[in-house]
Scaffold this motif. Structure first.
Motif, mmCIF file in Angstrom:
data_model
loop_
_atom_site.group_PDB
_atom_site.id
_atom_site.type_symbol
_atom_site.label_atom_id
_atom_site.label_comp_id
_atom_site.label_asym_id
_atom_site.label_seq_id
_atom_site.Cartn_x
_atom_site.Cartn_y
_atom_site.Cartn_z
ATOM 1 N N SER A 1 43.531 37.930 44.544
ATOM 2 C CA SER A 1 42.350 37.703 45.733
ATOM 3 C C SER A 1 41.494 38.765 45.436
ATOM 4 C CB SER A 1 42.961 38.074 47.563
ATOM 5 O OG SER A 1 43.819 39.443 47.003
ATOM 6 N N ALA A 2 40.339 39.092 45.970
ATOM 7 C CA ALA A 2 39.461 40.156 46.209
ATOM 8 C C ALA A 2 40.157 41.593 45.830
ATOM 9 C CB ALA A 2 38.132 39.969 46.362
ATOM 10 N N VAL A 3 40.896 41.743 47.411
ATOM 11 C CA VAL A 3 41.211 42.071 47.515
ATOM 12 C C VAL A 3 42.154 42.915 46.775
ATOM 13 C CG1 VAL A 3 43.316 41.394 49.706
ATOM 14 C CG2 VAL A 3 42.552 44.204 49.379
ATOM 15 N N HIS A 4 43.034 42.370 46.581
ATOM 16 C CA HIS A 4 43.844 42.499 45.323
ATOM 17 C C HIS A 4 44.307 42.744 43.495
ATOM 18 C CE1 HIS A 4 48.636 41.300 46.931
ATOM 19 N NE2 HIS A 4 47.228 41.436 48.021
ATOM 20 N N MET A 5 42.953 42.775 43.516
ATOM 21 C CA MET A 5 42.488 42.365 42.107
ATOM 22 C C MET A 5 41.665 44.373 42.012
ATOM 23 S SD MET A 5 41.259 38.885 40.712
ATOM 24 C CE MET A 5 39.978 38.559 42.305
ATOM 25 N N GLU A 6 41.059 44.338 43.040
ATOM 26 C CA GLU A 6 39.714 45.589 43.415
ATOM 27 C C GLU A 6 41.061 46.655 43.751
ATOM 28 O OE1 GLU A 6 36.172 47.375 45.877
ATOM 29 O OE2 GLU A 6 36.684 45.484 46.038
ATOM 30 N N LYS A 7 41.527 46.378 44.239
ATOM 31 C CA LYS A 7 42.515 48.015 45.052
ATOM 32 C C LYS A 7 43.793 47.948 45.073
ATOM 33 C CE LYS A 7 39.478 48.589 48.030
ATOM 34 N NZ LYS A 7 38.498 49.844 47.858
ATOM 35 N N LYS A 8 44.581 46.572 44.425
ATOM 36 C CA LYS A 8 45.978 47.181 43.897
ATOM 37 C C LYS A 8 45.904 47.450 42.355
ATOM 38 C CE LYS A 8 49.166 43.494 43.170
ATOM 39 N NZ LYS A 8 49.684 42.634 43.790
ATOM 40 N N LEU A 9 45.192 45.624 41.760
ATOM 41 C CA LEU A 9 45.238 45.789 39.976
ATOM 42 C C LEU A 9 43.774 47.069 39.399
ATOM 43 C CD1 LEU A 9 45.901 42.133 39.614
ATOM 44 C CD2 LEU A 9 47.475 43.828 39.521
ATOM 45 N N GLY A 10 43.070 46.887 39.885
ATOM 46 C CA GLY A 10 41.924 47.466 39.396
ATOM 47 C C GLY A 10 41.593 47.438 38.280
ATOM 48 N N LEU A 11 41.337 45.432 38.640
ATOM 49 C CA LEU A 11 40.619 44.564 37.322
ATOM 50 C C LEU A 11 39.590 43.774 37.461
ATOM 51 C CD1 LEU A 11 44.535 43.611 35.677
ATOM 52 C CD2 LEU A 11 42.956 44.852 34.722
ATOM 53 N N GLU A 12 38.830 43.654 36.839
ATOM 54 C CA GLU A 12 38.343 42.678 37.475
ATOM 55 C C GLU A 12 38.408 41.281 36.704
ATOM 56 O OE1 GLU A 12 34.636 42.772 38.260
ATOM 57 O OE2 GLU A 12 35.060 45.428 38.486
ATOM 58 N N PRO A 13 37.927 39.871 37.612
ATOM 59 C CA PRO A 13 38.429 39.046 37.387
ATOM 60 C C PRO A 13 38.611 38.363 35.778
ATOM 61 C CG PRO A 13 36.703 38.758 39.626
ATOM 62 C CD PRO A 13 36.794 40.015 38.838
ATOM 63 N N HIS A 14 37.709 38.577 34.968
ATOM 64 C CA HIS A 14 38.057 37.797 33.577
ATOM 65 C C HIS A 14 38.437 38.919 32.886
ATOM 66 C CE1 HIS A 14 35.049 41.563 32.686
ATOM 67 N NE2 HIS A 14 36.258 41.812 31.953
ATOM 68 N N GLU A 15 39.466 39.733 33.448
ATOM 69 C CA GLU A 15 40.718 40.615 32.931
ATOM 70 C C GLU A 15 41.337 39.792 33.539
ATOM 71 O OE1 GLU A 15 39.212 45.040 32.348
ATOM 72 O OE2 GLU A 15 39.072 44.506 34.454
ATOM 73 N N VAL A 16 41.915 39.523 34.923
ATOM 74 C CA VAL A 16 43.123 38.564 35.169
ATOM 75 C C VAL A 16 42.993 37.305 34.775
ATOM 76 C CG1 VAL A 16 43.491 37.493 37.128
ATOM 77 C CG2 VAL A 16 42.584 39.756 37.621
#
Length: 381
Positions: free
Chosen positions: A104-119
Motif C-alpha cells: 500500500s502507498a502508506v506502508h511503502m512511503e511511511k513505513k518502508l521508505g521505498l518506491e514501488p519499483h524497489e518493492v
C-alpha cells in the motif's frame, strides 16, 4: 459430486501469538501444533524466526513435533529473516517460507521508505532466495486491500514467476467490506494471469468485525486457502476464526460447494487448549466454541428444542466436540424445568410441578443463581 478443496492455514502460533501478553514457550507451541495436526489443518504457521531467539526455537519445536501438516515460518524480504526461517524449519517434513512486504502507498512511503519499483525488486529477490531453502514459498502483499490492484497484480506476477506457489492477499488492517474484498480478488486475478499457476490465499483481520465474512467472500471469489486462528486470536481485534470459517463452510456447503480436511470433532479441544496456553478466555457468546453457543434458556426456544433440535440449532454440537444444554433461568419454560427435574430423578406432574415451577420462577426473577436441588428439596419435603 466432487467439491473444491479449501486448504486451512492456521496461524495461531504466529499471528495469534502476536496478541498482547501472549508469549508461548517452545513446548507450548509444540503441544498446540500436535492438536492442530489432530484437527487436520493443512499448514501450521509456527512463528517468525527472525523476530526473537524464542520464536526461532518455537518454530523449530513445531517442525520436530508434527509430520502431516506443512510447517511455515514468516520472513520479511531480508536475508537474515529468510536464513532464520530456513534453519528453524530444517527438521520438518515439508517446509514453507512465507515472505511478505507491504504494497500500500502508506506502508511503502511511511513505513518502508521505498518506491514501488524497489518493492518489486525485493519481491523477486526474496522469493528466489527463499525457494533455495524451502520446499515451497508463499508470498503476501501486506495491506493488500488498501493497495492499488494494478500494482498488487504486477508484484504477484513477479512472485509467481520467481517461484512462489501461494499468493496471499491479506486484509491486514480489517478495512475491507465483503463485496469489496471479493471485487479486489477478482480484479487482481484478472490483471495477473500468472495467478492461475498459484494457490490464492486470503488472510483477514477483524477490526470491523468482518474477518470471517471477508474470508468467506474470498472463498466465493475463488480463494483456495484461508488463513485463520483458533478462537480468532491475533493482533488488535484478532484474525478470522478457524472454527467459524470451517463450520460455516460445512453448514453452508450448499452455497459454497467446498470441503476442508478439518476434523470438526477436534475443534472444542483445540479451542480449550489455545485458551489455556494463551490465557485468553473465550467469550461466552463466541460462535461455535463459546459456552453459550449451544445453550438455550428462553422457554420458547427450549420448548422447540425438546420437540426437534432443528427448530433453533443449525449446528450439531457433537460435530465440534460439544453438547447442547438447556440452562434454567428466568426465561425458561415449564417443559425444560420438568425435564431438568426428571434428570435429577424427581418426576413432577400436575400441582407438584406447578408449585415447584412457581417457586423456581420467583427465585430466578430475583436475579440469584438458582440451585435446582434446593427448589426440589422445598417442594418435596
Amino acid at each position: 459430486m466432487s467439491h473444491r478443496r479449501i486448504s486451512i492455514f492456521d496461524t495461531t502460533l504466529r499471528d495469534g501469538e502476536q496478541s498482547p501478553g501472549i508469549a508461548l514457550q517452545p513446548h507450548d507451541k509444540a503441544e498446540i501444533a500436535e492438536q492442530l495436526e489432530r484437527l487436520g489443518v493443512d499448514v501450521i504457521e509456527a512463528g517468525f524466526p527472525g523476530a526473537s531467539p524464542g520464536d526461532f526455537e518455537g518454530v523449530r519445536a513445531v517442525a520436530a513435533a508434527v509430520t502431516e501438516p506443512t510447517v511455515a515460518a514468516l520472513a520479511r524480504t531480508r536475508r537474515e529473516d529468510i536464513d532464520a526461517a530456513r534453519e528453524a524449519l530444517a527438521d520438518t517434513r515439508r517446509s514453507r517460507i512465507h515472505v511478505f512486504i507491504a504494497t500500500s502507498a502508506v506502508h511503502m512511503e511511511k513505513k518502508l521508505g521505498l518506491e514501488p519499483h524497489e518493492v518489486a525488486a525485493q519481491v523477486r529477490w526474496a522469493v528466489e532466495y527463499a525457494l533455495s531453502g524451502a520446499d515451497e514459498v508463499e508470498f503476501s502483499c501486506e495491506d493488500a486491500t488498501r493497495s492499488d490492484p494494478g500494482f498488487v497484480a504486477a508484484v504477484c506476477g513477479i512472485a509467481v514467476r520467481a517461484g512462489a506457489t501461494t499468493i496471499n492477499l491479506p486484509d491486514t488492517v480489517g478495512y475491507a467490506l465483503p463485496e469489496q474484498y471479493a471485487w479486489f480478488i477478482a480484479e487482481v486475478r484478472r490483471l495477473c494471469p500468472e495467478m492461475r499457476a498459484a494457490t490464492l490465499s486470503v488472510h483477514c483481520h477483524d477490526d470491523l468485525g468482518l474477518a470471517v465474512a471477508n474470508s468467506l467472500a474470498g472463498v466465493a471469489a475463488g480463494a483456495d486457502q484461508v488463513e485463520c486462528t483458533v478462537n480468532g486470536s491475533g493482533e488488535r481485534a484478532g484474525n478470522a476464526s478457524l472454527e467459524e470459517i470451517v463450520v460455516a463452510l460445512k453448514v453452508r456447503r450448499d452455497h459454497f460447494g467446498v470441503d476442508t480436511g478439518v476434523r470438526t470433532s477436534e475443534i472444542a479441544a483445540a479451542s480449550r487448549l489455545v485458551s489455556t496456553r494463551t490465557g485468553y478466555v473465550v467469550q461466552p457468546n463466541k460462535a461455535v466454541v463459546g459456552a453459550n453457543a449451544f445453550a438455550h434458556e428462553a422457554g420458547i426456544h427450549q420448548d422447540g428444542m425438546l420437540k426437534d433440535e432443528r427448530t433453533y440449532q443449525i449446528i450439531d454440537p457433537t460435530e465440534v466436540g460439544l453438547a447442547m444444554s438447556l440452562p434454567l433461568g428466568k426465561h425458561s419454560g415449564r417443559h425444560a424445568f420438568a425435564r431438568a427435574c426428571a434428570e435429577r430423578g424427581v418426576r413432577l406432574v400436575g400441582d407438584d410441578l406447578n408449585a415447584a415451577f412457581r417457586r423456581f420462577k420467583t427465585l430466578a426473577d430475583g436475579g440469584d443463581v438458582v440451585a435446582l436441588d434446593e427448589v426440589l428439596a422445598e417442594v418435596t419435603a
